[in-house]
Scaffold this motif. Structure first.
Motif, short mmCIF file in Angstrom:
data_model
loop_
_atom_site.label_atom_id
_atom_site.label_comp_id
_atom_site.label_asym_id
_atom_site.label_seq_id
_atom_site.Cartn_x
_atom_site.Cartn_y
_atom_site.Cartn_z
N GLU A 3 0.86 -1.18 0.00
CA GLU A 3 0.00 0.00 0.00
C GLU A 3 0.90 1.23 0.00
N VAL A 4 0.64 2.17 -0.89
CA VAL A 4 1.42 3.41 -0.96
C VAL A 4 0.53 4.55 -0.51
N VAL A 96 9.57 6.29 -5.23
CA VAL A 96 9.18 4.89 -5.10
C VAL A 96 10.02 4.08 -6.08
N GLY A 97 10.67 3.03 -5.57
CA GLY A 97 11.54 2.22 -6.41
C GLY A 97 10.85 1.00 -6.96
N ASP A 98 11.56 0.30 -7.81
CA ASP A 98 11.04 -0.93 -8.41
C ASP A 98 10.84 -2.03 -7.39
N VAL A 128 3.07 4.91 -9.41
CA VAL A 128 2.59 3.88 -8.48
C VAL A 128 1.38 3.18 -9.07
N ARG A 129 0.46 3.94 -9.63
CA ARG A 129 -0.73 3.35 -10.23
C ARG A 129 -0.35 2.47 -11.43
N ALA A 130 0.61 2.92 -12.23
CA ALA A 130 1.07 2.14 -13.38
C ALA A 130 1.75 0.84 -12.93
N MET A 131 2.33 0.84 -11.74
CA MET A 131 2.97 -0.35 -11.18
C MET A 131 1.92 -1.34 -10.64
N ALA A 135 -2.82 2.93 -4.10
CA ALA A 135 -2.37 4.26 -3.66
C ALA A 135 -3.52 4.98 -2.98
N THR A 136 -3.21 5.62 -1.86
CA THR A 136 -4.20 6.43 -1.16
C THR A 136 -3.60 7.79 -0.86
#
Length: 150
Positions: A3-4, A96-98, A128-131, A135-136
């Protein structure tokens, strides 16, 4: 799944918010990493976490120390998970990393009064969404409590 959380700092600076969130994470039994973009900022936060309140401190170390892998709270300028952290705080533009999936939670904190920081946070949100990560977005209310928005 990781969760981000995006924390939009508007009413208080990072130095007021970060220690409380780290304390709550440690109380949950989580190991914590705090990633900063450079040595100067790491030194300033290192000093701050020892002195931010009169009746206590937050035990921690930096990635400059040889036994940092054993510490529950680590300040770092790198992206490696040196202390096997469950939660990673990203401050001052750290990205945010891989390896995001290796954490239970990632908290990206950004200054709502800084246009560059806002722009970076929007880019990170899209990334983040593409990963495919959850996300919140969080904001403080007038009483200083964090609430999830949208």
């Amino acid at each position: 799944m990781t969760e981000v959380l995006f924390y939009h700092l508007q009413r208080q600076p990072l130095e007021a918010v970060l220690p409380t969130l780290v304390e709550k994470s440690v109380e949950r039994g989580w190991r914590v990493a705090i990633e900063v973009p450079g040595e100067e900022r790491m030194t300033a936060l290192d000093d701050h976490l020892w002195t931010y309140k009169d009746d206590g401190f937050l035990p921690h170390c930096t990635d400059r120390e040889p036994d940092c892998a054993h510490e529950p709270v680590l300040l770092t300028t790198g992206s490696a998970n040196l202390n096997n952290a469950d939660i990673r705080f990203l401050v001052d533009g750290a990205s945010v990393g891989d390896d995001a999936a290796g954490y239970q939670r990632i908290v990206l904190m950004f200054d709502g009064t800084d246009d560059v920081a806002l722009s970076r946070a929007r880019e990170e949100w899209r990334k983040v969404r593409a990963m495919g990560l959850e996300a919140t977005y969080w904001q403080q209310d007038d009483n200083g409590r964090w609430s999830k928005k949208g």
